[in-house]
Structure formats: structure tokens, C-alpha cells
Design an enzyme around this catalytic site. Structure first.
Site, PDB file in Angstrom:
ATOM      1  N   ASP A 100       0.694  -1.184   0.040  1.00 16.54           N
ATOM      2  CA  ASP A 100      -0.065  -0.067  -0.105  1.00 16.54           C
ATOM      3  C   ASP A 100       0.779   1.394   0.026  1.00 16.54           C
ATOM      4  O   ASP A 100       1.904   1.274   0.838  1.00 16.54           O
ATOM      5  CB  ASP A 100      -0.923   0.038   1.385  1.00 16.54           C
ATOM      6  CG  ASP A 100      -1.396  -1.198   1.623  1.00 16.54           C
ATOM      7  OD1 ASP A 100      -1.454  -2.081   0.621  1.00 16.54           O
ATOM      8  OD2 ASP A 100      -2.043  -1.105   2.750  1.00 16.54           O
TER       9      ASP A 100
HETATM   10  N1  DQQ Z   1      -2.112  -3.916   3.952  1.00 15.60           N
HETATM   11  C1  DQQ Z   1      -3.544  -3.810   3.943  1.00 15.60           C
HETATM   12  C2  DQQ Z   1      -4.106  -2.896   5.058  1.00 15.60           C
HETATM   13  C3  DQQ Z   1      -3.010  -3.308   5.981  1.00 15.60           C
HETATM   14  C4  DQQ Z   1      -1.815  -3.441   5.176  1.00 15.60           C
HETATM   15  C5  DQQ Z   1      -4.100  -3.428   2.535  1.00 15.60           C
HETATM   16  C6  DQQ Z   1      -0.973  -4.282   5.775  1.00 15.60           C
HETATM   17  O1  DQQ Z   1      -5.083  -2.986   5.368  1.00 15.60           O
HETATM   18  O2  DQQ Z   1      -2.811  -2.176   7.018  1.00 15.60           O
HETATM   19  O3  DQQ Z   1      -3.481  -4.065   1.569  1.00 15.60           O
HETATM   20  O4  DQQ Z   1       0.242  -4.356   4.952  1.00 15.60           O
END
Ligand code: DQQ
Length: 585
Positions: free
Chosen positions: A55
Site C-alpha cells: 500500500d
Molecule cells: N495492507 C492492507 C491494510 C494493512 C496493510 C491493505 C498491511 O489493511 O494495513 O492492503 O500491509
């Protein structure tokens, strides 16, 4: 396990475990330098020098410098819970300099991982990070970090505040949420009562939920009983985003803007499907809830920023240029073994400006104009061309593996349009059913990108026009079914119906070795695809305009550019190299 790779050795210590990203995680540490001749490595899309990225986190602009944080695993090309916030800076959103890691797991409240979150600019121009910590008890708690040195425009060092964790749900404090499924705080906004507000994603069974927290001082946060917004049959809501958009103005709005001239956008990333949906609606400030426009939904036939690969997106207001800009993570379509061997995973889409469409019914996105600085001067231009039914025309004279293409079509005659079967309600399925090789009346016509000389490989982006019961229906598809000779790659087609005049259609496509990002109808519909050609690589790549329908179509305009390589995170050790990029300063 020891795997030979390009003369170096990849050493993996295997310990199987299922990650939150649904993939089997095998390694604690992986040593691999990606192959610099890797034909699928991109030239102008954001990525770290190696390893895993997911992300985008907390983008912001501070003292004239853009900052992008992102979920990063320094130990290899796989996701693991104790992930960090890596950090890069830029003056143009395209060329990026790596900075030291901003947040690493270190405290009981985040020792198992520094997960996604956002930044908020506090009064006095103080950037603040709110992020999810995966705690020693494996709870998801929300924490605050502040810059160590506000006079450093690069915000190289961050301090976690002693008061952390600031927002905690535990099985003991009467919240009916799973303490291990409540994460990803948004940017906070502030209303006239002086109180800050933010939302966090969670779920109760299949109900996706955004809970609201408020605070007077940004330190003590109070949980608000009434859900800010929720929806049945969604499952866990990850990475919510909530922001205003101006009605009738192509400008971005800052996070706390309210009033008659704005609508609000609510976006969630659905953990269960790994797709994102947004709705447009109203922020009811009296009840402190979000109410989507009637008929708007967060699943199935709901609106998406991107109908292809694009997840965990995060927007921010660029106060330097009055734009709202969104970043989105673009996943790979490879098997786990393949990306582990490559030594890198994940790229970010080219950042996009985001505004409300004139209709008020949907958003419109466009690659930030800064990407155009990568266009080589000599480009291909066609003013007008008929493209006969069943034919294709090569767009030669540019580097087709690294290009930016804009093409407009005029459909002269709608007489032979195919009838839309009433059962064809799902555009993605329709795109699989009616792939590139299926002749229609009007369409498919569009671009064959990343094509090999003998057309053994290509990725098609095209339109097809149908006659519905009351109106013409335009389908936009991205078809990677022939994108590679590699049998193990995921070659799922993506598609969407586009709300546009069927007679005038336009397409812009950014091609970058293993990514094809397409913007239909001036940004009303976007589809991003990852592909891994085996023949159509580097200078062996071709590009075509095609029309495999029966009826001729006019190309009214075409401009195509070779794209230069951007300077992106060149240092391998993720240290800040002032000398290397002093032009940015
Ligand atoms: N990736 C998810 C999120 C989390 C993060 C979404 C963990 O919900 O916080 O891809 O790497």
C-alpha cells in the site's frame, strides 16, 4: 532451499505461514538483487530498488517536497506482518529519492508491524502520521508519529509519541469488533466545533464498517457509537478514504472543506475481493455520518477508481497546485515462486488527479501532468485515418515497451451495432466472453500494446458498442489473455461500461514493460493490467491500432510518445543520497 539466479544465489529459509495478503509466506529473509536486465522491471512507475511493496501510505506535500510512504518488506519479495513504512521524496511526483525508513516495528503497540495509515497537516504546518500498529498481542491499534525535525523538508526522522497507542479496541472494552481487524486510519478533518475526526476500517461478519473517532487535541481520541458508514455483504473494509470534491470545478478540495459546492467521496478496499469501490454522497455534519447517493453501492456493480489491478489507494490534497491526487498499489499477476525469484514485487500506479465529473455521478481521473515531462520530443502524430473493419495499423517510430499513447475514435455509423443481451450485466464477464478475437459490429477497436512481431503476444485495450433497450452501451475491456506465452501467469480480463457518447471515444494508455494503465473517455473509466511478455520485450515490442469489428471506424487523432526513464529510488540500500539527486533540492 537454494535457487540459482543470474549468477547470484537466492537463499530462502522456509517457514510456511498464511499472510493477510492471502499468500503463502515462506521466508524470514531473502537475499536477492533483482536482475537489471529483467524485461518486466518498469521504467517510470514508482517502486523500491528491490523487495516487496504494497500500500501507498500517507502521501503529502511539505515545504514544496512531495512525500510518499509505503508498506515495504526490507527482507525480501514477500509480505510479512512486521512490515515497515518506507519513504521517498520528490519535487514532481515522478522522480523519487529514497529516504531512511520512516517507521519500523519497535514498541509493544507495533512490534508485529507498522501497517497502513495517513498523514494529516496539523495547525502550524506540522505533518502527523497516524498508522496501525500490529501489537505484541496481535491487536490492531492506532498510533501517532511526528517529525523529529520540522525544519527538514525531507522529514527524514519520525518519533512515535509516548502516549501511543491512541485508539484501541480490545475484547474487554465492550466494542463488538475483532481487535485484530480494525485498521488503516484516514487523514483527519476538522469541523467548526474544532474537533478532529477520522475513520478506521473494520467489519462485523460480512458487514463492512467505517468507525468514527473524534478528538479535541489529536491525542485523546473518542470512539463514536454510531457507525460513520457501513454496508452489508462487503466483509472487512481496508484503507478507507473520505474527502470532499468540488461540484462543477476541476480543482481539488482540502480535507476539511464542507458546503453546498462540495460532495463527498467515500472509498473502501474490500479485503475479501481485493477490489476497491467508491460512492459519491453527502456528509451529514449534524449526525456525523456519510450518506451515499441513492443507488450507490460498495460492491459488484459499484463504481471503481480502476477496474483492473489497483488497491489500497490513498489520496491527498496537494496544496501547492490545488489538486487532489490519488496513489494506488498495483499488484503482480505472477505465481509466488516467480516473484520470489525476481526479487521484487509491486509497483504504484502513476499518481492521478481526481475530480468530480460534470454529471456529478462519478469521478474522473487523469495521470498527473508531470508524467508528460518524460515524453520524448519526437513523437508520432496521426491526424485522421480510417481503420477498416478486420484490420490493424502499426504505430511505429516509438519505443513501444515504454510509451504514452493518446488516441481518439469517431464512429461514423451505428446501424450495425450488436444487441446487448439482457443477461450481459457484468462487464468483466462480458469482456472475457467477447475477447479481442471475437468480431462484433462496432468493435472491438482500440490498441494492441506490448505486441510481438508475429502477434503471438499482445495485450489489447478496446471498446465495443452495443445497443441496449433504451440507449447505446459502451464496453471498455483490457484483455491480457494473449499477453504472454508463460502459462502460469494470471490472464484475467477486466472491463467496465463507460457512460459516454458512443460516437466519440478516446483512450490514453501508459505502457511500461509489465504494466498497461488505460484511461477511457478522458478518464471516466480506468483499467490497469500487469502483463509479462516473453517475446514482446524491450525493442522487440510493437504497438498497433486495431479494429476487429466489421464496420470501419475513424481515428480522428493519435499522439504517441516514447517515454524516458524516470529517476526512481536508485539507491539499493534505501539510504538518502543527497549527491545523486541534488537537482531535486
Ligand atoms: N495492507 C492492507 C491494510 C494493512 C496493510 C491493505 C498491511 O489493511 O494495513 O492492503 O500491509
Amino acid at each position: 532451499m537454494v535457487i540459482p539466479i543470474n549468477g547470484s544465489w537466492l537463499v530462502l529459509s522456509i517457514a510456511l505461514m498464511l499472510s493477510s495478503h492471502g499468500m503463502i509466506i515462506t521466508a524470514q529473509h531473502q537475499e536477492v538483487n533483482y536482475d537489471t536486465n529483467d524485461p518486466h522491471r518498469t521504467a517510470y512507475h514508482f517502486q523500491p530498488p528491490q523487495n516487496w511493496m504494497n500500500d501507498p501510505n500517507g502521501p503529502l506535500v511539505y515545504k514544496g517536497i512531495y512525500h510518499l510512504f509505503y508498506q515495504y518488506n526490507p527482507n525480501g519479495a514477500f509480505w510479512q506482518p512486521d512490515i515497515v513504512w518506507a519513504h521517498s521524496t520528490s519535487t514532481d511526483l515522478i522522480n523519487w529519492t529514497p529516504q531512511p525508513i520512516a517507521l519500523t516495528p519497535s514498541e509493544p503497540y507495533d512490534i508485529n508491524g507498522c501497517w497502513s495509515g495517513s498523514t494529516t497537516i496539523l495547525p502550524g504546518d506540522i505533518p502527523a502520521i497516524l498508522y496501525t500498529g500490529f501489537s505484541n498481542q496481535k491487536y490492531e491499534v492506532q498510533n501517532l508519529a511526528l517529525p523529529k525535525n520540522l525544519s527538514d523538508p525531507y522529514l527524514k526522522e519520525w518519533t512515535k509519541v509516548p502516549l501511543n497507542p491512541l485508539m484501541v479496541v480490545t475484547p474487554n472494552n465492550n466494542h463488538s469488533f475483532n481487535a485484530s481487524s480494525i485498521r488503516d486510519p484516514t487523514t483527519a478533518w476538522r469541523l467548526a466545533d474544532g474537533k478532529w475526526r477520522l475513520i478506521i476500517g473494520t467489519h462485523q461478519g460480512k458487514r463492512g464498517i467505517a468507525v468514527l473517532y473524534t478528538s479535541k487535541d489529536f491525542a485523546t481520541w473518542n470512539y463514536v457509537e454510531r457507525f460513520f458508514h457501513s454496508a452489508e455483504d462487503n466483509g472487512m473494509w481496508e484503507c478507507p478514504d473520505f474527502f470532499p470534491v468540488y461540484v462543477g470545478k476541476s480543482l481539488g478540495a482540502d480535507i476539511s472543506v464542507i458546503g453546498k459546492d462540495v460532495k463527498h467521496v467515500f472509498k473502501v478496499s474490500l479485503f475479501d475481493t481485493q477490489y476497491e469501490y467508491y460512492t459519491i454522497g453527502t456528509y451529514d455534519i449534524n449526525k456525523d455520518i456519510y450518506v451515499p447517493n441513492e443507488g450507490s453501492i460498495e460492491s459488484d456493480l459499484g463504481l471503481r477508481y480502476d477496474y483492473g489491478k489497483f488497491y489500497a489507494s490513498k489520496s491527498f490534497f496537494d496544496s501547492m497546485t490545488d489538486r487532489r491526487i490519488v496513489f494506488g498499489w498495483v499488484n503482480e499477476s505472477l505465481t509466488q515462486t516467480e516473484f520470489m525469484i525476481k526479487g521484487w514485487f509491486g509497483i504504484q500506479a502513476i499518481p492521478r488527479t481526481i475530480v468530480l465529473d460534470q454529471s456529478g455521478k462519478q469521478l474522473v481521473q487523469w495521470p498527473v501532468k508531470e508524467v508528460e515531462t518524460l515524453r520524448e520530443k519526437n513523437h508520432v502524430e496521426w491526424l485522421s485515418q480510417v481503420i477498416k473493419g478486420g484490420s490493424l495499423i502499426e504505430i511505429s517510430g516509438i519505443t513501444s515497451s515504454q510509451a504514452d499513447v493518446e488516441i481518439s475514435f469517431k464512429v461514423p455509423d451505428l446501424t450495425y451495432v450488436e444487441e446487448l443481451d439482457q443477461t450481459w450485466t457484468n462487464p468483466q464477464i462480458l469482456c472475457s466472453l467477447k475477447g479481442t478475437s471475437i468480431e462484433g459490429g462496432l468493435g472491438p477497436f482500440g490498441l494492441l500494446t506490448l505486441a510481438s512481431t508475429g502477434l503471438e503476444e499482445y495485450t489489447a485495450i478496446f471498446f465495443r458498442i452495443f445497443k441496449g433497450p433504451n440507449k447505446y452501451v459502451v464496453l471498455m475491456c483490457s484483455d491480457p489473455s494473449r499477453s504472454t506465452l508463460n502459462p502460469t501467469t494470471d490472464k484475467l480480463s477486466f472491463g467496465t461500461f463507460v457512460d459516454v457518447d458512443p460516437e466519440d471515444l478516446s483512450l490514453r494508455t501508459l505502457i511500461d514493460h509489465s504494466i498497461v494503465e488505460s484511461f477511457g473517455a478522458n478518464g471516466k473509466s480506468c483499467i490497469t493490467t500487469r502483463v509479462y511478455p516473453t517475446l514482446a520485450i524491450n525493442d522487440k515490442t510493437k504497438l498497433y491500432a486495431f479494429n476487429y469489428g466489421t464496420v470501419n471506424v475513424n481515428i480522428t487523432k493519435l499522439n504517441a510518445w516514447s517515454m524516458k526513464k524516470a529517476q526512481i529510488n536508485l539507491s539499493k540500500n534505501m539510504e538518502y543520497h543527497n549527491e545523486e539527486h541534488k537537482d531535486e533540492l
